[in-house]
Scaffold this motif. Sequence first.
Motif, PDB file in Angstrom:
ATOM      1  N   PRO A 483      -7.216   2.261  -3.348  1.00 49.69           N
ATOM      2  CA  PRO A 483      -8.677   2.338  -3.272  1.00 49.69           C
ATOM      3  C   PRO A 483      -9.283   2.050  -4.643  1.00 49.69           C
ATOM      4  CG  PRO A 483      -7.638   4.248  -2.274  1.00 49.69           C
ATOM      5  CD  PRO A 483      -6.557   3.545  -3.045  1.00 49.69           C
ATOM      6  N   PHE A 503     -11.283  -1.579  -0.548  1.00 49.10           N
ATOM      7  CA  PHE A 503      -9.942  -2.107  -0.782  1.00 49.10           C
ATOM      8  C   PHE A 503     -10.052  -3.615  -0.968  1.00 49.10           C
ATOM      9  CE2 PHE A 503      -9.432   1.616   1.929  1.00 49.10           C
ATOM     10  CZ  PHE A 503      -8.432   2.322   1.289  1.00 49.10           C
ATOM     11  N   TYR A 528     -12.514  -2.520   8.157  1.00 47.91           N
ATOM     12  CA  TYR A 528     -12.586  -1.142   7.669  1.00 47.91           C
ATOM     13  C   TYR A 528     -12.626  -0.137   8.816  1.00 47.91           C
ATOM     14  CZ  TYR A 528     -13.231  -2.362   2.743  1.00 47.91           C
ATOM     15  OH  TYR A 528     -13.040  -2.792   1.463  1.00 47.91           O
TER      16      TYR A 528
END
Length: 559
Positions: A483, A503, A528
């Motif tokens: 992350p 990301f 996501y």
Amino acid sequence: MSITTRAALKAQFKTGAIPTSQDFFNLIDSTLVRRDDAFFGKWAAGTCYYEGDVVIYNNALYTCVPAGDKPCGCEGKEGGTADKSKGHCAVDNPEIDCTNWKMLDIDASDEDWEIVRNEDKVPIIMYAKVFGKIGMGTEDPKARVHIHVDEVKGDFLFSPDNAQTPEFVIQQTGDGVQSLSEKLADNKAVFTTNTQGFLFTTTVPPVPAEGEENVPKEAAAIKPVFITTPDAGAAVGVGTTAPEAAVDIQNQPGARLLLNPVQAVVPQAVWMHKGEYGQQTYLSTALDGSASAFTTNAPDGFYFRKGLEEGKNYLKNIAKPGAETLLSIKPDGRVGVGTETPVTNVEITKDNSAGAFLFCLDNTNPGFSIINNRPNNEKRNYLLLGADNDWGALLTDASKGFVFRKGGEYGNGNEIEINQGDDLVTISNEGKTIVGGLTPEGFDLNVKGKSRSFGHYLDTDVRKVTNQAKLGTVLDKVRKLNPITFNFNQRANCPGKETQIGFLPHQVEEFFPELVNTDSDGTQTLAYANMVAILTKAIQEQQDTITTLQKRLDALEGK
């Protein structure tokens, strides 16, 4: 013989004196014209003239004075009764034959007559200076000169008795008296008649040849101009003697023009054409207090054309002039701009142009269509805008679909040029929607920029999925994800100063390739929302570990 002037004669009879016999002799001598004169008009060769006969030759009057020693030339002619001792058969004209002719000498000493002579003192013109009325064919003249001709039942009056200005009148008697007056008055030439009107022709009825009987004959074909005054007002007929308008022109058999017909109550012009089998078409233009009206029964309606002929050549090609149709209005109300055959209520097109516009109200629902002819004019595509009772519709068969663009400033042709500006929204012919000008490949909705909603749901209804399988162990992979925080650069349509958390797709692809999509240009995107399932699985795995450890701890503590 004693010739006394008119004034002297009047004086003798106005003094109150009793005229003597000599006065009467003078009166008779002064007023007597030789009673044995005979006027024979123009001199003609071969005519037998007698003493005292008067002729005109070369603008002069001559009287016959036969020498008596020349035969009259009547020998051998049947019924010849000429007196050879007095007659003279004219062979030479009076100017040459001075033996038998002498110029008539008219005494003008009483000033009633004026004689005009040429340079050789020869009299050429004689005219009366003092006169009252002259009647020819009538003993009761009604004008200075009144000629009556029984054969035509006509009278010719030069300066009638009651005339106040120079005037000439022709009259004909029959069922009534018909007349034509020509005069000058108030600085105008005035023509007045009580007949049907005035007829002007380019030909006249044939005149009988010498020896032919004077009987009426059919006149040659004419194209008259006729002026009449019916109850409705003055009317002029060109090519007709029965005009039905203020001006009625019928020069050609199939063509007629009426300006202000007699029955019209507003200014009006009517064009009429007689075609095959006598079928008549018309065009009427009229103007009333509220509108100008154009009316026709022509089977093809109205055409408005631009002439291609030069002005000097137009009349030469007036039957088939070169022209381009700009506007057509058909009898069923269809309007064509640039075409004579509109296929919808309104069609706007142009020969060899980029396309056409069609406005249609004939179908169940109204529609407006833009047609693109394409460069080769073989395959066309359209954009149709319309509405029914439920929807406003936008349709096209263009190969790529729809595009909405932000155009440049007004001017420089931007307002009519569609291939300019920036793409805002694109809808492909496959239904893929692009916001922000990206390519549609791989996504049904592609947004270049920030998207906002108050609820976002993924449709994973059990009825719409197959090959269901439990997700395997993910915790170790999740622990390896990276992350990060970051900012978008100029290639993204997002504020560059806003810090983002997420990301990098290529780092996720190593562990979860199902979450990464790679476009044909190499751009990678990340799902996501689908990571929720992975993180859920990772939490479950952690919870299983926690539960196992908790049980072991409880066992060690003796619980």
